[in-house]
Design a protein around this motif. Structure first.
Motif: not given
Ligand code: URA
Length: 286
Positions: A139-140, A145, A152, A178, A258
């Protein structure tokens, strides 16, 4: 007894508190017509040579017609939409010119169209192997990160590593990225506009890596890449086709729950185990 007077927060502490709470811009409750305010401060509006302005009016009366509030909001939104469209077009042009993953990173480093850049510490682009057969899209970026500039690597990332290890893979076998490449403040979800602005780069990345299997991780990545409106719990366990205009052929894609959700709901790991086995089998067949 009265409460003791609260200790005032320093400006820095207050800004940090706002950022942690997800505030990334300061806006008012009502739209402000700054054009009208400027005209008032600069005096009467000059009538165009062929115009019919009534010179007997006071400057205030001559201020431009003020649209009703609802119209002002919709005018503002359509201006934002037009601006957003041109940012997305620029993003597509930049991304299309990239001939390698390194080019694409350089293009993102020079890109200034995403508001998330204002609050993020680092660009968080990819980790793993750009020639991998498996590509995972989360996602983000989160806080860790953002600090390291690598996707991740926080608690969710640790779980991703375990999930990969459970089917005999590690980061050398995957490319991880992401839907957005900068951390949303306070770990809020990325907005539809932020995802739309980053999507041209993500699509180009998928074209350049050309994986055998695409795995959107979590709901937002599945919605962005597979154009599916159903929730992630309904999408997982199914295979879809992902294609973009410059790809030679579509790629099989299957969403995964997730890892951040799995950390909160460990009972769901059973489902993920089944999905991971299906991914492993598809990889072996590919
Ligand atoms: N969650 C995510 O979706 N991406 C990342 O890079 C870290 C946590």
């Amino acid at each position: 007894m009265p409460d003791p007077a609260p200790t005032p927060l320093s400006n820095r502490a207050l800004m940090t508190w706002y950022l942690d709470a997800g505030v990334d811009e300061t806006i008012g409750e009502q739209p402000v017509n700054r054009y009208a305010a400027l005209q008032r401060s600069q005096g009467p509006v000059q009538a165009p040579v062929s115009g019919v302005a009534d010179q007997s009016q006071t400057p205030l009366q001559q201020a431009p017609f003020q649209a009703p509030e609802s119209q002002q909001v919709s005018q503002q939104m359509s201006q934002q939409d037009v601006q957003g469209d041109s940012i997305v077009q620029n993003a597509y042009a930049l991304a299309a010119a990239a001939k390698s993953v390194d080019d694409l990173r350089a293009a993102l480093e020079s890109f200034e169209g995403c508001a998330l850049q204002k609050t993020a510490t680092n660009l968080v682009f990819t980790d793993g192997n750009p020639k991998a057969s498996l590509m995972m899209v989360g996602e983000a970026p989160g806080a860790e990160e953002d600090r390291q500039g690598v996707p991740f690597v926080g608690p969710s990332g640790k779980l991703v590593d375990q999930m990969l290890a459970s089917i005999g893979l590690n980061r050398e076998h995957v490319l991880i990225t992401n839907t957005v490449f900068w951390r949303p403040p306070g770990n809020r979800s990325p907005t539809t506009q932020e995802i739309a602005i980053c999507l041209p780069f993500l699509e180009r990345l998928i074209e350049l890596v050309d994986p055998k299997i695409l795995v959107p991780v979590g709901g937002p990545a599945s919605t962005a890449l597979l154009a599916q409106q159903k929730g992630i719990t309904k999408l997982r366990g199914h295979w879809f086709s992902y294609a973009s205009s410059r790809m030679a052929s579509p790629i099989p894609a299957t969403p995964l729950l997730h890892p951040a959700y799995l950390l909160r709901s460990p009972a769901q790991k059973r489902e993920v185990w089944k999905d991971l086995l299906a991914i492993r089998q598809k990889l072996d067949e590919a």
